[in-house]
Design a protein around this motif. Structure first.
Motif, short mmCIF file in Angstrom:
data_model
loop_
_atom_site.label_atom_id
_atom_site.label_comp_id
_atom_site.label_asym_id
_atom_site.label_seq_id
_atom_site.Cartn_x
_atom_site.Cartn_y
_atom_site.Cartn_z
N ASP A 670 0.84 -1.20 0.00
CA ASP A 670 0.00 0.00 0.00
C ASP A 670 0.86 1.24 0.00
OD1 ASP A 670 -2.31 -1.40 -0.06
OD2 ASP A 670 -2.55 -1.45 2.13
N ASN A 671 0.40 2.26 -0.69
CA ASN A 671 1.14 3.52 -0.74
C ASN A 671 1.03 4.21 0.62
OD1 ASN A 671 2.21 6.05 -1.45
ND2 ASN A 671 1.56 5.72 -3.57
N PRO A 672 2.18 4.53 1.24
CA PRO A 672 2.10 5.17 2.56
C PRO A 672 1.58 6.61 2.48
CG PRO A 672 4.39 5.05 1.81
CD PRO A 672 3.57 4.35 0.80
N ASP A 673 1.59 7.17 1.27
CA ASP A 673 1.11 8.55 1.10
C ASP A 673 -0.42 8.52 0.95
OD1 ASP A 673 0.39 11.05 0.27
OD2 ASP A 673 2.10 11.31 -1.09
N PRO A 674 -1.15 9.08 1.90
CA PRO A 674 -2.62 9.00 1.82
C PRO A 674 -3.19 9.73 0.62
CG PRO A 674 -1.92 10.42 3.64
CD PRO A 674 -0.68 9.82 3.07
N LEU A 675 -2.38 10.59 -0.02
CA LEU A 675 -2.88 11.33 -1.17
C LEU A 675 -2.68 10.57 -2.48
CD1 LEU A 675 -1.63 14.90 -0.21
CD2 LEU A 675 -3.92 13.94 0.04
N LYS A 676 -1.92 9.44 -2.42
CA LYS A 676 -1.68 8.64 -3.63
C LYS A 676 -2.43 7.32 -3.52
CE LYS A 676 2.92 10.44 -4.62
NZ LYS A 676 4.35 10.11 -4.56
N LEU A 677 -3.09 6.93 -4.60
CA LEU A 677 -3.89 5.71 -4.56
C LEU A 677 -3.09 4.48 -4.98
CD1 LEU A 677 -7.33 6.84 -6.02
CD2 LEU A 677 -6.75 6.29 -3.67
N ASP A 678 -2.22 4.63 -6.00
CA ASP A 678 -1.53 3.46 -6.54
C ASP A 678 -0.58 2.85 -5.51
OD1 ASP A 678 -2.67 3.43 -9.02
OD2 ASP A 678 -1.25 4.91 -9.82
N PRO A 679 -0.57 1.52 -5.38
CA PRO A 679 0.40 0.90 -4.48
C PRO A 679 1.83 1.13 -4.98
CG PRO A 679 -0.77 -0.77 -5.74
CD PRO A 679 -1.40 0.53 -6.07
N VAL A 680 2.78 1.13 -4.06
CA VAL A 680 4.17 1.34 -4.45
C VAL A 680 4.87 -0.02 -4.57
CG1 VAL A 680 4.47 3.64 -3.48
CG2 VAL A 680 4.86 1.62 -2.03
N ALA A 681 5.98 -0.02 -5.33
CA ALA A 681 6.81 -1.23 -5.42
C ALA A 681 7.60 -1.39 -4.13
CB ALA A 681 7.74 -1.14 -6.61
N THR A 682 7.87 -2.62 -3.79
CA THR A 682 8.69 -2.85 -2.60
C THR A 682 9.48 -4.15 -2.79
OG1 THR A 682 8.64 -3.08 -0.19
CG2 THR A 682 6.88 -4.17 -1.38
N VAL A 683 10.63 -4.23 -2.17
CA VAL A 683 11.44 -5.45 -2.23
C VAL A 683 11.32 -6.14 -0.88
CG1 VAL A 683 13.75 -6.40 -2.51
CG2 VAL A 683 13.04 -4.46 -3.91
N ILE A 684 10.81 -7.37 -0.89
CA ILE A 684 10.63 -8.06 0.38
C ILE A 684 11.89 -8.86 0.73
CG2 ILE A 684 8.12 -8.08 0.30
CD1 ILE A 684 8.24 -10.93 -0.76
N ASP A 685 11.81 -9.56 1.86
CA ASP A 685 13.01 -10.10 2.48
C ASP A 685 13.79 -11.12 1.64
OD1 ASP A 685 14.63 -9.87 4.65
OD2 ASP A 685 13.90 -11.76 5.52
N GLY A 686 13.12 -11.80 0.70
CA GLY A 686 13.81 -12.86 -0.03
C GLY A 686 14.86 -12.39 -1.01
N CYS A 687 14.97 -11.09 -1.26
CA CYS A 687 15.94 -10.56 -2.24
C CYS A 687 17.34 -11.10 -1.96
CB CYS A 687 15.93 -9.04 -2.17
SG CYS A 687 17.27 -8.26 -3.09
N VAL A 688 17.96 -11.65 -3.01
CA VAL A 688 19.32 -12.16 -2.84
C VAL A 688 20.35 -11.16 -3.37
CG1 VAL A 688 18.67 -14.59 -2.85
CG2 VAL A 688 19.21 -13.46 -5.01
N GLY A 689 19.88 -9.97 -3.71
CA GLY A 689 20.81 -8.92 -4.14
C GLY A 689 21.51 -9.23 -5.44
N CYS A 690 20.75 -9.82 -6.38
CA CYS A 690 21.39 -10.21 -7.64
C CYS A 690 21.81 -8.99 -8.46
CB CYS A 690 20.46 -11.09 -8.46
SG CYS A 690 19.10 -10.21 -9.25
N GLY A 691 21.18 -7.86 -8.22
CA GLY A 691 21.58 -6.63 -8.91
C GLY A 691 20.69 -6.27 -10.07
N LEU A 692 19.74 -7.14 -10.42
CA LEU A 692 18.90 -6.87 -11.59
C LEU A 692 18.08 -5.59 -11.41
CD1 LEU A 692 17.63 -7.55 -14.30
CD2 LEU A 692 16.06 -9.09 -13.13
N CYS A 693 17.62 -5.35 -10.19
CA CYS A 693 16.81 -4.14 -9.97
C CYS A 693 17.59 -2.89 -10.37
CB CYS A 693 16.38 -4.05 -8.51
SG CYS A 693 15.03 -5.18 -8.15
N GLY A 694 18.83 -2.84 -9.93
CA GLY A 694 19.65 -1.67 -10.28
C GLY A 694 19.92 -1.61 -11.77
N GLU A 695 20.21 -2.77 -12.37
CA GLU A 695 20.52 -2.82 -13.80
C GLU A 695 19.31 -2.41 -14.64
OE1 GLU A 695 23.16 -3.63 -15.69
OE2 GLU A 695 24.53 -3.77 -13.99
N ASN A 696 18.14 -2.91 -14.26
CA ASN A 696 16.93 -2.56 -15.01
C ASN A 696 16.64 -1.07 -14.91
OD1 ASN A 696 16.27 -4.97 -16.11
ND2 ASN A 696 14.73 -5.53 -14.60
N ALA A 697 16.79 -0.55 -13.70
CA ALA A 697 16.52 0.88 -13.49
C ALA A 697 17.43 1.71 -14.40
CB ALA A 697 16.74 1.24 -12.03
#
Ligand code: SF4
Ligand code: SF4
Length: 736
Positions: A670-697
């Motif tokens: 859920d978006n912590p900003d009460p003025l925004k409706l769209d949910p936000v992206a989040t990385v949960i605990d299972g991330c193994v830090g492969c680096g793809l998130c940074g590379e894609n960005a």
């Protein structure tokens, strides 16, 4: 392969007086040794990989016994290995996943079955059929019929499975027919126990090799003109010999049934489905908690050939018999119908009362024609059968049970869709977290934005997960290692270059010869992408010829890195064949991969272009480094784990990152900003830090919400000092 089977290997050493406790597939493995097998081979694949995996790791013990173990290049080479038993009285066993593996092995199997075997031959196939199957829905039974091979389908109870392995070899020798043994996934994983016998060191073995080759015998060759005589022998000698042996040694089991009133009906079941049958009978109150049935049951541990006299004796005096058979076509039911009809004719000739054989045969008329035989499906069929032929028996309890199951499913789906506000989305399987193959498909998505959509010939392997969302990549799958071969027709007819995706497992299994060799010979102008992750990962991360050496894996400084660049067998093989355009790119370098793909699709170079996508299977890498990291932690040494995260204040909620990644640990909240409706992206605990998130960005110029962090355990004195300075500043800035 980093998975250790040391406990299972110990179980193989059990002998007379010991009790084995464990899984069905391991019991089969042990039974091979108790049967005096001289050689074992195969190609990995669920649900029978365990057999070969354990045998390979038991290599020192196999050497003690003199048993040769071969990890074959594919199922065709495993089947061809059985040629050893054509001339020599030596027992051999091979294993693979069916139906696909049997398709690959078909040529060798035909040429084995035609001359027949002298030593017993057992082919243990994983019958991956029905719900949850990962292959085409076809039956191995067809091969037994067309090539005249024995088909064993043991009732899944460990002592019986072991008995059927030993009997399978003897039956094969008595009939000169190779024996197939089909094991469904539940049979492989059924747990139980059996009383062991001593393993038998084979008479002909690596310790006691043959001194001379067999004398030349044309009749042992699968070659005309002797194949005509061999065909006759199959029908006139081998099948009757098998039928005599099956009957004389009680390989099929008859459970008489406890209810005398119910003996007017009977059940004939493929042995492998016996447990499902018992569970279904329980729903009808026709079996007790220990599996003892009220109705007579003929459990076919051998489903080809059937024994006409046995079928006739079982059906004699019964008004109706229900045949329980999985999948289509209904070979067994048809075989029984034809057999009983012929049996009637024979008995009439001998003036036996014809009325005895007027048994009504049911089967697929009461059951779903396709798919796995499940307890629910079979219970519904049994309800129909009992209503017609045992009207005195109440079936309302079973009907209520079926209705309650259906209602529960609807209720759960309704409840979930109510909570979600939409229908329950499908949850397709996907790559492991941190898989090195995921970034390649992100790069392919980006490359196609520039060059336009390309035809993708997909293949078997982990990369087939890219056929699901968010990649939805792949136009066809024609078999393991067949992608490049399958592009040969479409490639010359397509304006834009075609891409074939293949794993290193598929490359060695088939792709090198059927694909690369043919593409070079025919001057194909297409692109081949080889996922070099170092293992046949989809079948359980078995080693292949391009797997990094154990000695390299054991070297300290390399332990955290991908090690697949240390073995260049694929590259040197391709160079040797004459590939002139070849690029090697690390899979996690999304921008570089994207550029390389674009270059391959647009370069003026005509001919096969090969991209080697290098990145070690994450599952295998994690298995490899986990004990090492645990040892570091235990000894108080510094360990840093990379984690990625999303800054929820920056995330703009368009979820482009998720559409480009598909990593299960990159999800929504859920978006912590009460003025925004769209949910936000989040990385949960299972991330193994492969680096793809940074590379894609970076590669897709996504919003700058991703950050990279390090979780440091046992930090150095310097790091502690820096942290002591930073912490108060962070608190002051309200960052934590
Ligand atoms: S097993 Fe290895 S290659 Fe396969 S999906 Fe998992 S990480 Fe990727
Ligand atoms: S870095 Fe991104 S893609 Fe890699 S494991 Fe973490 S969340 Fe998944």
């Amino acid at each position: 392969m980093e998975v250790s089977f040391s406990k299972e290997v110990q179980l193989l050493r059990l002998g007379r007086g010991d009790t084995f406790h464990g899984e069905g597939i391991l019991a089969i493995t042990k039974a091979l040794l108790q049967s005096g097998v001289s050689y074992v081979g195969g190609y990995q694949g669920a649900p029978v990989s365990h057999l070969l995996d354990v045998m390979v790791q038991a290599e020192p013990y196999m050497r003690e016994l003199g048993v040769h173990v071969q990890a074959c290049a594919n199922e065709a080479s495993a089947a061809a290995m059985l040629g050893a038993s054509i001339h020599y009285p030596i027992r051999g066993a091979v294993t693979w996943k069916s139906i696909v593996g049997t398709n690959v092995a078909a040529d060798a199997l035909s040429n084995l079955a035609s001359p027949g075997v002298t030593g017993g031959v057992l082919i243990v196939v994983g019958e991956d059929y029905g719900e949850g199957a990962s292959v085409i829905q076809e039956r191995t039974h067809a091969y037994a019929l067309k090539s005249s091979m024995l088909m064993l389908d043991p009732r899944p109870e460990l002592a019986n499975m072991v008995r059927m392995v030993e009997a399978g070899f003897a039956l094969s020798e008595a009939s000169n027919m190779p024996a197939l043994m089909e094991l469904r996934i539940r049979a492989c994983h059924v747990r139980g126990s059996f009383e062991c016998a001593d393993n038998i060191a084979p008479q002909v073995s690596t310790l006691h090799p043959l001194t001379e080759p067999a004398a030349f015998d044309y009749a042992k060759l699968a070659h005309p003109p002797v194949t005509f005589a061999q065909e006759k022998r199959k029908i006139a000698e081998r099948i009757p010999a098998a039928q005599r042996y099956i009957a004389a040694h009680g390989l099929n089991e008859i459970f008489e049934g406890r209810g005398a009133a119910n003996h007017e009906v009977g059940l004939i079941v493929q042995g492998g489905l016996h447990n499902v049958l018992v569970r279904s009978l329980q729903q009808l109150g026709l079996a007790d908690a220990f599996g003892a049935a009220e109705l007579p049951v003929l459990a076919l541990n051998v489903t080809f050939p059937l024994v006409p006299e046995q079928l006739a004796a079982f059906c004699a005096g019964k008004r109706a018999v229900f045949v329980i058979e999985e999948g289509q076509p209904d070979y067994i039911e048809r075989d029984i119908l034809a057999t009983l009809h012929r049996q009637v004719d024979r008995q009439v000739d001998r003036q036996v009362d014809r009325q005895e054989m007027q048994t009504r045969i049911h089967g697929k008329d009461l059951m779903p024609a396709t798919g796995e035989v499940t307890v629910e499906g079979l219970t519904a069929g049994l309800v129909g059968f009992v209503e017609r032929h045992l009207p005195q028996h109440a079936v309302q309890g079973a009907r209520d049970w079926l209705a309650a199951n259906a209602q529960r499913r609807v209720a759960v789906a309704t409840q979930l869709s109510r909570q979600l506000g939409t229908a329950l989305p499908a949850r397709p399987p996907t790559f492991c977290v941190g898989c090195p193959e995921r970034p390649v498909f992100a790069a392919l998505k980006l490359a196609q934005q520039n060059v336009g959509p390309v035809h993708v010939a997909a293949d078997i392997g982990c990369h087939a997960f890219a056929t699901f969302e968010p990649f939805s990549s792949g136009h066809s799958i024609l078999g393991y290692g067949m992608s490049l071969a399958s592009s040969a027709g479409v490639s010359p007819l397509m304006q834009r270059r075609v891409l074939s995706v293949m794993g290193d497992g598929g490359f060695w299994h088939n792709g090198l010869l059927t694909g690369v060799q043919s593409a070079l010979f025919n001057g194909d102008d297409s692109v081949l992408l080889i996922m070099k992750n170092g293992y046949t990962s989809a079948t359980g991360t078995q080693d292949i010829i391009s797997t990094p050496d154990d000695e390299i894996k054991a070297r300290e400084p390399d332990k955290q890195q991908s090690l697949v660049d240390r073995n260049t067998t694929i590259e040197s093989t391709l160079k040797g064949l004459g590939i002139q355009w070849m690029r090697t790119v690390h899979t996690y370098h999304v921008s570089e991969m994207r550029k390389t793909l674009e270059e391959a699709f647009t370069t003026p170079f005509k001919g096969l272009k090969v991209i080697i996508a290098e990145g070690e299977c994450q599952l295998e890498r994690q298995r490899r480094i986990k004990p090492w990291l645990a040892a570091l932690l235990k000894s108080g040494k510094r360990v840093a784990r990379v984690k990625y995260g999303v800054d929820e204040d920056v995330c703009n909620g368009d979820h482009a990152c998720i559409r480009l990644s598909g990593c299960p640990t990159l999800t929504l909240k859920d978006n912590p900003d009460p003025l925004k409706l769209d949910p936000v992206a989040t990385v949960i605990d299972g991330c193994v830090g492969c680096g793809l998130c940074g590379e894609n960005a970076h590669a897709a110029a996504l919003c700058p919400s991703f950050y990279r962090g390090e979780v440091v355990t046992n930090p150095t004195v310097g790091e502690r000092f820096v942290e002591a300075l930073r912490a108060p500043v962070r608190r002051w800035l309200h960052l934590v």
